[in-house]
Scaffold this active site. Sequence first.
Site, PDB file in Angstrom:
ATOM      1  N   ASP A  28      12.119  54.418  29.623  1.00  0.00           N
ATOM      2  CA  ASP A  28      12.162  52.953  29.551  1.00  0.00           C
ATOM      3  C   ASP A  28      13.520  52.383  29.934  1.00  0.00           C
ATOM      4  O   ASP A  28      13.764  51.196  29.805  1.00  0.00           O
ATOM      5  CB  ASP A  28      11.790  52.496  28.139  1.00  0.00           C
ATOM      6  CG  ASP A  28      12.732  53.055  27.090  1.00  0.00           C
ATOM      7  OD1 ASP A  28      13.678  53.782  27.461  1.00  0.00           O
ATOM      8  OD2 ASP A  28      12.538  52.764  25.891  1.00  0.00           O
ATOM      9  N   GLY A  29      14.449  53.243  30.377  1.00  0.00           N
ATOM     10  CA  GLY A  29      15.756  52.763  30.834  1.00  0.00           C
ATOM     11  C   GLY A  29      16.844  52.838  29.776  1.00  0.00           C
ATOM     12  O   GLY A  29      18.021  52.634  30.076  1.00  0.00           O
TER      13      GLY A  29
ATOM     14  N   LYS B 242      44.561  25.265  43.931  1.00  0.00           N
ATOM     15  CA  LYS B 242      43.117  25.471  44.100  1.00  0.00           C
ATOM     16  C   LYS B 242      42.354  24.628  43.097  1.00  0.00           C
ATOM     17  O   LYS B 242      42.707  24.582  41.935  1.00  0.00           O
ATOM     18  CB  LYS B 242      42.804  26.955  43.876  1.00  0.00           C
ATOM     19  CG  LYS B 242      41.354  27.324  43.910  1.00  0.00           C
ATOM     20  CD  LYS B 242      41.141  28.807  43.597  1.00  0.00           C
ATOM     21  CE  LYS B 242      40.938  29.094  42.134  1.00  0.00           C
ATOM     22  NZ  LYS B 242      40.476  30.449  41.845  1.00  0.00           N
TER      23      LYS B 242
ATOM     24  N   ARG C 117      36.902  37.033  32.336  1.00  0.00           N
ATOM     25  CA  ARG C 117      37.222  35.689  32.813  1.00  0.00           C
ATOM     26  C   ARG C 117      36.761  34.588  31.870  1.00  0.00           C
ATOM     27  O   ARG C 117      37.267  33.488  31.926  1.00  0.00           O
ATOM     28  CB  ARG C 117      36.657  35.492  34.233  1.00  0.00           C
ATOM     29  CG  ARG C 117      37.559  36.178  35.259  1.00  0.00           C
ATOM     30  CD  ARG C 117      37.066  35.999  36.660  1.00  0.00           C
ATOM     31  NE  ARG C 117      35.868  36.762  36.894  1.00  0.00           N
ATOM     32  CZ  ARG C 117      35.189  36.747  38.043  1.00  0.00           C
ATOM     33  NH1 ARG C 117      35.594  35.985  39.021  1.00  0.00           N
ATOM     34  NH2 ARG C 117      34.121  37.500  38.196  1.00  0.00           N
TER      35      ARG C 117
ATOM     36  N   ARG D 213      38.376  23.989  41.633  1.00  0.00           N
ATOM     37  CA  ARG D 213      36.983  24.444  41.664  1.00  0.00           C
ATOM     38  C   ARG D 213      36.070  23.274  41.346  1.00  0.00           C
ATOM     39  O   ARG D 213      36.267  22.597  40.339  1.00  0.00           O
ATOM     40  CB  ARG D 213      36.758  25.514  40.585  1.00  0.00           C
ATOM     41  CG  ARG D 213      36.980  26.914  41.065  1.00  0.00           C
ATOM     42  CD  ARG D 213      36.544  27.890  39.966  1.00  0.00           C
ATOM     43  NE  ARG D 213      37.209  29.189  40.128  1.00  0.00           N
ATOM     44  CZ  ARG D 213      36.773  30.129  40.940  1.00  0.00           C
ATOM     45  NH1 ARG D 213      35.709  29.950  41.671  1.00  0.00           N
ATOM     46  NH2 ARG D 213      37.415  31.278  41.024  1.00  0.00           N
TER      47      ARG D 213
ATOM     48  N   HIS E  55      42.540  40.017  33.054  1.00  0.00           N
ATOM     49  CA  HIS E  55      42.535  38.702  33.696  1.00  0.00           C
ATOM     50  C   HIS E  55      43.554  37.767  33.034  1.00  0.00           C
ATOM     51  O   HIS E  55      44.224  36.982  33.713  1.00  0.00           O
ATOM     52  CB  HIS E  55      41.131  38.100  33.648  1.00  0.00           C
ATOM     53  CG  HIS E  55      41.081  36.754  34.267  1.00  0.00           C
ATOM     54  ND1 HIS E  55      41.412  36.535  35.576  1.00  0.00           N
ATOM     55  CD2 HIS E  55      40.789  35.532  33.744  1.00  0.00           C
ATOM     56  CE1 HIS E  55      41.312  35.246  35.846  1.00  0.00           C
ATOM     57  NE2 HIS E  55      40.938  34.625  34.752  1.00  0.00           N
TER      58      HIS E  55
END
Length: 309
Positions: free
Chosen positions: A37-38, A192, A96, A194, A130
Site C-alpha cells: 500500500d506504499g 525583487k 521556506r 513577488r 533558508h
Amino acid sequence: MDSCLIFSGNSNYQLAEKIAKYLNKELSPINIYRFKDGEICVKIEANIRGKDVFIIQSTCPPVNENLMELLIILDALKRASPRRITAVIPYYGYARQDRKDQPRVPITAKLVANILVTAGADRILTMDLHAPQIQGFFDIPVDHLFAAPVMIKYLREKKFKKPVIVAPDVGSVKMARAFAKRLPAELAIVDKRRDAPDKVEMIHVIGDVKNCEAIIVDDIISTGNTMIEAAQALIKNGATQVYGSCTHAVLAENTIEKFKNSLFSEVIITDTIPHSNLPSIFTILTVSELLGEAIKRIHLEDTVSSLFI
Ligand code: R5P
C-alpha cells in the site's frame, strides 16, 4: 571512529557514499522497503546499541516521501538503543515557510523541527538553511554549515576581472555580502517583488554591475524564476556575463530547460540534492568533505566552528 555508524536513506545515496568514503567507512546496512500500500518499513541491519549514529537524508523532492522515510528511520534507530542519533539533513525541505507572513498559514519549518525531534533526532547537522534562525526552532543542538567555502574556492579559480556578487532578493543579502567579502568582489542587490507565490517581478538593480561579471548567489533554485529574471536585469544593466551560485538545486518542473535557454554562462550548484545528466551549464560541486569532516568532529566531540570559514 569505530563506535560511529553512518546510515543513509534513499534521498541522496550518492552523497552519503561520498561522505562515508571521506571518513574511510562503509555505510551501515539498513533495509528500507515499501508495503504493497506504499507504507514505508525500515529494518536496521546492524547492532547500534550504545553507538553514535548518523543518518543522512535530504528532504528534497519527493519531499513528503523523503521526510517520512527519515522519520521512520529515526524511529527505528531510537528503538535500537544508540547513544546518540544525529540527523544529517544536507537540504532541509519545508524551510521556506518559516514565519506567519499572512493569516492562517502554517510554519512548516517549525513543524518539521518538532517531528524530527519527536521521531528521535538528538542533534541536527544541516547546511545553508533558508533562514539561519530555523536553528532556534530546535531545542536540540544544530550544527549549521555553509557551502560558501566550497563555492568561493571554485569561483576564485575563475579569476574574474571585475566580479560583482549579486543578491537576487533582500533575503539573500547576508549570504551575498559574505561571498563578496571573501572572494573579494563588489556587492549588488536585485530588488525583487513577488506578485504571487512562484511568480517574480523584477524592479531594479541596486549597485553598479556595468562591465562586470555578475555572480548571483542564492540558497535555493526551485522554479528558477528568481535567478533567471535577476540575470535578465543584470545583463540589461550592463553586466558582461552572469553566473549563478546556489547551494540547493531543487530544480522543480521544467527549470532545467529554462536554464538551458537562459543568459547564464554557468550555474554552480552542490550535491545536497542529487541530480544526474544535467546540461553542461550546471557545475556540481560536492559538499561531502565538509559534511564528512563535521560528522568526524561531532563524533570526536571536537569543534566544528573552523568549518564555517
Ligand atoms: C527566496 O527567498 C529564496 O532565497 C530563493 O530565491 C527562492 O526560493 C528561489 O525560488 P525560485 O527558484 O522558485 O524563484
